[in-house]
Each structure stands twice: as C-alpha cells, then as structure tokens.
Enzyme design. Sequence first.
Site, short mmCIF file in Angstrom:
data_model
loop_
_atom_site.label_atom_id
_atom_site.label_comp_id
_atom_site.label_asym_id
_atom_site.label_seq_id
_atom_site.Cartn_x
_atom_site.Cartn_y
_atom_site.Cartn_z
N SER A 12 0.86 -1.19 0.00
CA SER A 12 0.00 0.00 0.00
C SER A 12 0.89 1.23 0.00
CB SER A 12 -0.89 0.01 1.26
OG SER A 12 -1.52 1.26 1.43
N TYR B 285 -1.32 -0.85 10.34
CA TYR B 285 -1.40 -1.00 8.89
C TYR B 285 -0.14 -0.46 8.24
CZ TYR B 285 -3.57 -0.84 4.22
OH TYR B 285 -3.88 -1.03 2.89
#
Length: 255
Positions: free
Chosen positions: A142, A159
């Site tokens: 990401s 994350y």
Amino acid sequence: MFDLKGKIAVITGASSGLGRDAALAYAKEGVNVALLARRAEKLEELAKEIETLGVKAIAVKCDVAKEEEVKSAIETVVNEFGRIDILLNNAGVAVRGGVDTLNNDDWDKSMNINVKGIYLVSKYVIPIMKQQNYGKVVNVSSINAFLADKNDIFIRHSYNASKAAVLGLSQGMAASYAQYGITVNTICPGLFESEMTENTLFKSQEFLSKYNILCPASRPAKRGELNGTIFYFSSDASSYVTGQYIVVDGGLSIV
C-alpha cells in the site's frame, strides 16, 4: 510477452475488493484461478461467475494466518491444477488506531494477515515454483507503507507497519529466489473503492474532497485500474524485474 492464457494463478483475499477484481481480470485473459479467502459462499459464487468465461476456477476456504489451512489449500490447488504459475498475495486488513490506542489483538490482526499471511502462503507455493524453475509472485502492499495520515479518524499505525514489512519481505524473497526463475514484486495501491474502504474513507466527503485536491489525478482509482500492473508483474513482460514495487495512486505520493 503479456500473454497469460493457460496459466494457473492463486489469489488470496479473492472474495471481495481488489482480489475479486483481479480474479475476474485474470480469467478474462484465459488464466485458470484458485480463489482463496475465509468466506466460502462468496468464493463459490465468484468461481461460478468465472467459469462462464471459459476457464477453470476453484474456491478454497482458507485463513491465510493459519498454517494448516494454508498448507491444505495449496495442496488442493496442486492436486487440481498440477502447478502454480502466479501467486497474488492480496489478502489484507486495515485496523484503525495509533500505538497509544491499539490493543495487542489489533496489532496482531494486522501483522498476522498482512505479513504472516504472505509468509505462510509463499512458504508452500515457493517450493512448487522452485521445482518448476518458474514463478511470478505479486505481493500487495500500500502507499501507506511510506505515507501516513495525522487525521485521528484515519490513523492506522499497525497497517503502516505491516505494509512496510511487505516491501522488505518481498525484496528478501526476490533476492533469494531469482536463481530459480521466480520473480517477486510488489504493488502499492492508493485509494481504491473496496470493501475495506467503502465504509470508512468513501463515506467521508471531507476526506474525499481533501484527497481529490491533493491527488494529481483529482480522484480516487476506478475499479480495474490496478489490473494492468498486476498483469505486468504476472507476465513474462517483467521477466528481468524482481524486488521492485510500483505505486498505483494517481500521483498522490509524489506531491
């Protein structure tokens, strides 16, 4: 060089979002697919849809954070298809919270699915690819591997950490397995509409307005706009490319 017809692809996190889109895109290019995820019913529905495209699809219930399930799933794939040409490690979760608010379970959930999941699936796929002297591993990270958000609503420290770890893991794998004809590359998507984002980021008009101002493309990604990069890393067009990542974010990370 981009011809994928007849290849066998394993896709994790295939029941929704980017994984589902990728599975359909592969199928339209003539790829036979093994769909892995925890939600068996959704996988079965997708497999039926894919088989109308003239390729073979199998649905395999699998939690990528559980080794026995992963081992069994990959055995099922090999028994069905005989080989694995492409592995798309797509399964992921985004847990909200900073280090001062996350509990241990939140942290472990991110790490177990986003990082350990790639390790476990690769653990059982790489030996098959080594025997073949061929394989294309595509890991999904990401832009949040290197971009963060100070807005309390969107802080996701676990994350950030897990997606950064994907980059390091991918480079290590790439260096070790290139001698076996295996490439390992990473895709870093920006904001795509998916099950993960539709109930959070896409519901905040304030966030979307700011995003559209900051992003050079002036919009989030459209469905399917990741597929070209997936095809590149999955095909022989990238035969001499390994240990690299491509950011697919409409230019957000350059401004």
